[in-house]
Design a protein around this motif. Sequence first.
Motif, PDB file in Angstrom:
ATOM      1  N   THR A 119      58.169  73.451   9.927  1.00  0.00           N
ATOM      2  CA  THR A 119      56.883  74.147  10.128  1.00  0.00           C
ATOM      3  C   THR A 119      56.575  75.092   8.969  1.00  0.00           C
ATOM      4  O   THR A 119      55.414  75.432   8.740  1.00  0.00           O
ATOM      5  CB  THR A 119      56.897  74.955  11.430  1.00  0.00           C
ATOM      6  N   ALA A 120      57.629  75.498   8.244  1.00  0.00           N
ATOM      7  CA  ALA A 120      57.413  76.402   7.109  1.00  0.00           C
ATOM      8  C   ALA A 120      56.896  75.663   5.877  1.00  0.00           C
ATOM      9  O   ALA A 120      56.583  76.299   4.864  1.00  0.00           O
ATOM     10  CB  ALA A 120      58.716  77.130   6.770  1.00  0.00           C
ATOM     11  N   LEU A 121      56.815  74.320   5.971  1.00  0.00           N
ATOM     12  CA  LEU A 121      56.297  73.558   4.831  1.00  0.00           C
ATOM     13  C   LEU A 121      54.840  73.921   4.526  1.00  0.00           C
ATOM     14  O   LEU A 121      54.421  73.932   3.364  1.00  0.00           O
ATOM     15  CB  LEU A 121      56.414  72.050   5.118  1.00  0.00           C
ATOM     16  N   TRP A 122      54.075  74.186   5.581  1.00  0.00           N
ATOM     17  CA  TRP A 122      52.660  74.496   5.382  1.00  0.00           C
ATOM     18  C   TRP A 122      52.485  75.775   4.543  1.00  0.00           C
ATOM     19  O   TRP A 122      51.824  75.757   3.494  1.00  0.00           O
ATOM     20  CB  TRP A 122      51.946  74.590   6.728  1.00  0.00           C
ATOM     21  N   PRO A 123      53.037  76.939   4.978  1.00  0.00           N
ATOM     22  CA  PRO A 123      52.891  78.133   4.132  1.00  0.00           C
ATOM     23  C   PRO A 123      53.547  77.967   2.759  1.00  0.00           C
ATOM     24  O   PRO A 123      53.057  78.516   1.754  1.00  0.00           O
ATOM     25  CB  PRO A 123      53.562  79.243   4.946  1.00  0.00           C
ATOM     26  N   ALA A 124      54.663  77.186   2.682  1.00  0.00           N
ATOM     27  CA  ALA A 124      55.304  76.981   1.385  1.00  0.00           C
ATOM     28  C   ALA A 124      54.385  76.188   0.449  1.00  0.00           C
ATOM     29  O   ALA A 124      54.262  76.516  -0.741  1.00  0.00           O
ATOM     30  CB  ALA A 124      56.632  76.234   1.578  1.00  0.00           C
ATOM     31  N   ARG A 125      53.738  75.169   0.994  1.00  0.00           N
ATOM     32  CA  ARG A 125      52.811  74.378   0.174  1.00  0.00           C
ATOM     33  C   ARG A 125      51.599  75.219  -0.220  1.00  0.00           C
ATOM     34  O   ARG A 125      51.080  75.093  -1.323  1.00  0.00           O
ATOM     35  CB  ARG A 125      52.380  73.139   0.959  1.00  0.00           C
ATOM     36  N   ARG A 126      51.186  76.084   0.703  1.00  0.00           N
ATOM     37  CA  ARG A 126      50.025  76.943   0.411  1.00  0.00           C
ATOM     38  C   ARG A 126      50.318  77.873  -0.774  1.00  0.00           C
ATOM     39  O   ARG A 126      49.429  78.191  -1.573  1.00  0.00           O
ATOM     40  CB  ARG A 126      49.683  77.785   1.659  1.00  0.00           C
ATOM     41  N   ALA A 127      51.573  78.283  -0.898  1.00  0.00           N
ATOM     42  CA  ALA A 127      51.957  79.209  -1.975  1.00  0.00           C
ATOM     43  C   ALA A 127      51.862  78.559  -3.357  1.00  0.00           C
ATOM     44  O   ALA A 127      51.794  79.254  -4.377  1.00  0.00           O
ATOM     45  CB  ALA A 127      53.386  79.713  -1.743  1.00  0.00           C
ATOM     46  N   THR A 128      51.891  77.206  -3.392  1.00  0.00           N
ATOM     47  CA  THR A 128      51.843  76.517  -4.697  1.00  0.00           C
ATOM     48  C   THR A 128      50.417  76.250  -5.159  1.00  0.00           C
ATOM     49  O   THR A 128      50.219  75.731  -6.260  1.00  0.00           O
ATOM     50  CB  THR A 128      52.589  75.171  -4.609  1.00  0.00           C
ATOM     51  N   ARG A 129      49.420  76.564  -4.345  1.00  0.00           N
ATOM     52  CA  ARG A 129      48.042  76.195  -4.670  1.00  0.00           C
ATOM     53  C   ARG A 129      47.241  77.337  -5.289  1.00  0.00           C
ATOM     54  O   ARG A 129      46.033  77.230  -5.455  1.00  0.00           O
ATOM     55  CB  ARG A 129      47.334  75.691  -3.408  1.00  0.00           C
ATOM     56  N   PHE A 130      47.889  78.436  -5.543  1.00  0.00           N
ATOM     57  CA  PHE A 130      47.176  79.541  -6.183  1.00  0.00           C
ATOM     58  C   PHE A 130      46.963  79.235  -7.662  1.00  0.00           C
ATOM     59  O   PHE A 130      47.873  78.726  -8.339  1.00  0.00           O
ATOM     60  CB  PHE A 130      47.945  80.850  -6.045  1.00  0.00           C
ATOM     61  N   ASN A 131      45.756  79.571  -8.163  1.00  0.00           N
ATOM     62  CA  ASN A 131      45.514  79.514  -9.607  1.00  0.00           C
ATOM     63  C   ASN A 131      46.149  80.739 -10.234  1.00  0.00           C
ATOM     64  O   ASN A 131      45.922  81.871  -9.793  1.00  0.00           O
ATOM     65  CB  ASN A 131      44.006  79.483  -9.870  1.00  0.00           C
ATOM     66  N   ALA A 132      46.960  80.545 -11.257  1.00  0.00           N
ATOM     67  CA  ALA A 132      47.750  81.639 -11.819  1.00  0.00           C
ATOM     68  C   ALA A 132      46.875  82.798 -12.286  1.00  0.00           C
ATOM     69  O   ALA A 132      47.170  83.981 -12.009  1.00  0.00           O
ATOM     70  CB  ALA A 132      48.605  81.119 -12.966  1.00  0.00           C
ATOM     71  N   ILE A 133      45.771  82.505 -12.979  1.00  0.00           N
ATOM     72  CA  ILE A 133      44.914  83.573 -13.514  1.00  0.00           C
ATOM     73  C   ILE A 133      44.206  84.318 -12.395  1.00  0.00           C
ATOM     74  O   ILE A 133      44.209  85.551 -12.338  1.00  0.00           O
ATOM     75  CB  ILE A 133      43.892  82.977 -14.498  1.00  0.00           C
TER      76      ILE A 133
END
Length: 406
Positions: free
Chosen positions: A386-400
């Motif tokens: 179930t933690a895959l969802w928030p973990a995947r969400r963390a990778t979708r931020f634009n760095a800038i």
Amino acid sequence: MRVLLILFPFAWRNLWRNWRRTLITLLVVSIGVWSILTFNALIRAWSDSSLKGSLKNMTAQIQLHAPGYLDDPDMRHSFTPAAALLARLDGPDISHWAPRVRIPAIVQSEYKTLPISLVGIEPAREAGLSFIADCPLQGARLLGDKDPGVLIGRHLAERLKTRLGKRLVVMANDAEGKLQERGVVIKGIYAASQPLEDSLLFIGLEQAQHFAHAGGQISEIALMTREPPGMASVLAKLKAAAPALDIQGWDTLEPMTKGIHDLTQGFIYVWLWVMFVLIAIGVVNTQLMAVFERTREFGLLQALGFRPSWIMLEVLLEAVQIIGFGVLLGAISAYLTVYALKDGISLEGLSAGADFLGIERVLYPRLELKEFVTTVLVVWGLGVLTALWPARRATRFNAIEAMRST
């Protein structure tokens, strides 16, 4: 592997940056696991007690009858056990067995006439097989299959307005279908559940055979098996040894008991999924909050060269650790709770209800090692998923954009 070793301490440190949220998550997971394991043990104790009580109420695990007896239970549907069957019954996989004569009859006192089942038994063989061997009893027990006295239930004695030492008249059809009657003396008055007290009158086996003019014939053989090999294996062997007899297990003879047993097993799984959903909601909620609070941090890590998969792995490692500790804490708490109840839960205050439900008056909760380990691993594994969802969400931020956020 090297990345994993680097990220693991980072994940542990991140957990305690907001210790209140971490403790709340630990509490949610541990209470969920504790409730799953503890209620599993309690429900299983109730289910086992209900099954054990039902088997002791003259059912046992397996019964052998002549064909047609269950539809028309009289001595015309009786049988004489063959030598090969007797040898099989004395085998190492059968712990107890007893022959019986059981026929419908009428009992008459000075005041009343009531229908009963006349049950001829070998008293010594009923030990470990049925309630009549060790139930509370006023008076004396039957000494053998030639004992001329009878045992009647407490409530039946009240309805007949009779007592110890008084005479009763028993009437029943014999093996040729002719009505027979006989005077008997009450030797003992037993206490059991009211349906049993009202319906069963016990007499020595040889006395019952003589009364029914049945020679050496019997109505049924009841038996209990050893574990292992268990009922299914013994049932198959008995059917091979005596193919002409009607041989059935308790799950066929007592469909209501089987239904209750299956229902409790299903309830355990329903409870497991309900608690898991609650745990999953708590984990996802707290992990998402942690991810959104660290938007700037994740943007900075990406700017420094962190791959998205490493960020995802770090968030997952946080979930692995917090759910793992929560599951461990809940499992230890459940074990200690069940261990504290190892002497049993007394239902003496609910004795009437316990008798009605056919359960024993002391429940013994227990944890099966296989189920204990399986439950712990399933909750831990599904919690991490179930933690895959928030973990995947963390990778979708634009760095800038992430570094510009406050």
